[in-house]
Design a protein around this motif. Structure first.
Motif: not given
Length: 340
Positions: A124-127, A237-248, A250-254, A315-321
């Motif tokens: 997701g970051h690469a895309v 640490t691990m619970l951040v992935h509940a948000a960062t994985a789906p956000n990755a 989401l970032r890739t969909l386009p 970074d994900t939190a700023m995407d949510v905004g």
């Protein structure tokens, strides 16, 4: 995005390192430096890398060449990370990166749960950085970073199965609240705990259109980010992935064909819900932010803290905004151990 070449330099430096260390812990540096560059902190990239450098290991050795004929037998073999990265390096050298991504996304998507979901996050970051470039102007290091992310994903490919459906809820927030925790005596380590996830609520299963899939995925990222403020103490640490994985995702969909958006939503929900189940605290706690901060100020606090998960979650939190998302980022800073 970074326009000074700093990100390209950092990625070239990092591509000499492996995707993991100690055989199980992910190299977060490529994701973190992309986040720094995306938020105008390119000048801090190399300073941060010096702090993170002790966590880097040399690139692993090759085992056997992955080809179009034998890739199925190599899928999910963590020993083959170098082989897979080399394979995708050849793929993106021979055809447009979007074509490679579209071909492999449906093959890899069912196994996004391996590597603690870090491979899809790296993709997701690469895309994101590739999409930010002008068409036809993607730099070599950034295309190579996609190859590294896809190769890591293929090596750590790990599907989940036999998940019994539970009654769900209309909203993503309510569905996450309905996720049952695994038993308290659950095994340690992500793969073992993942194996104990056998029941998850149904959410968004009726979605069939790509636009609705995008809307629901956006809702899920927002809900999981907000939830961290009150539930992150379950495992900071691990619970951040509940948000960062789906956000990755989401970032890739386009960058993906729209026909892949619905299955992407369903896989992202399973990942977010599974992580929620695996690390749920006994009870939520109220949290009030220690003041009001602009988004850039929150990101600067994350950078000063230095932890790679904090940087990526912010970074994900700023995407949510919104204010609740920024509050969740401040909670992550509070709960997590600084990098240095």
């Amino acid at each position: 995005m970074d326009d000074t070449g700093t990100l390209d330099e950092a990625l070239q430096r990092l591509h000499a390192s492996g995707p993991e260390r100690l055989g199980r812990l992910t190299n977060h540096a490529p994701m973190a430096v992309e986040a720094l560059a995306a938020h105008g902190q390119s000048g801090e990239v190399h300073r941060w890398l010096e702090l993170y450098a002790p966590k880097l290991e040399e690139f692993p050795g090759a085992v056997e060449r992955v080809t179009g004929d034998n890739w199925r037998e190599a899928l999910g073999d963590s020993r083959r990370a170098a082989d897979w990265i080399a394979y995708f390096g050849r793929e993106v050298a021979e055809r447009p990166w979007r074509d490679v991504l579209a071909r492999w996304w449906p093959r890899l998507l069912p196994g996004m749960y391996g590597g603690s979901t870090h491979p899809v996050i790296r993709v997701g970051h690469a895309v994101r950085t590739l999409l930010a470039a002008d068409p036809g102007d993607a730099t070599g290091p950034r295309v190579a970073e996609l190859a590294h992310g896809l190769g890591y994903w293929a090596a750590r490919h790990h599907p989940v199965s036999a998940i019994a459906p539970l009654p769900g809820a209309d909203s993503a927030a309510a569905a996450l609240d309905a996720v049952p925790p695994i038993p308290e005596e659950g095994a340690q380590g992500f793969p073992a705990r993942l194996g104990l996830v056998t029941r998850l609520p149904v959410w968004a299963a009726d979605v069939t259109g790509p636009d609705e899939a995008h809307r629901r995925l956006t809702e899920l990222v927002r809900a999981a980010t907000h939830r961290y403020a009150t539930h992150g103490h379950g495992e900071e640490t691990m619970l951040v992935h509940a948000a960062t994985a789906p956000n990755a995702v989401l970032r890739t969909l386009p960058a993906l064909p729209r026909a892949l958006w619905v299955p992407s939503l369903h896989a992202a929900w399973t990942a977010s819900a599974a992580v929620t189940s695996m690390y749920a605290p006994d009870a939520p706690v109220a949290y009030t932010a220690p003041g009001t901060f602009a988004p850039d100020e929150v990101f600067e606090r994350a950078l000063a803290h230095g932890d790679e998960h904090v940087i990526k979650f912010t970074d994900t939190a700023m995407d949510v905004g919104d204010e609740r998302a920024l509050t969740a980022a401040l909670r992550a800073i509070e709960l997590s151990e600084p990098l240095a």
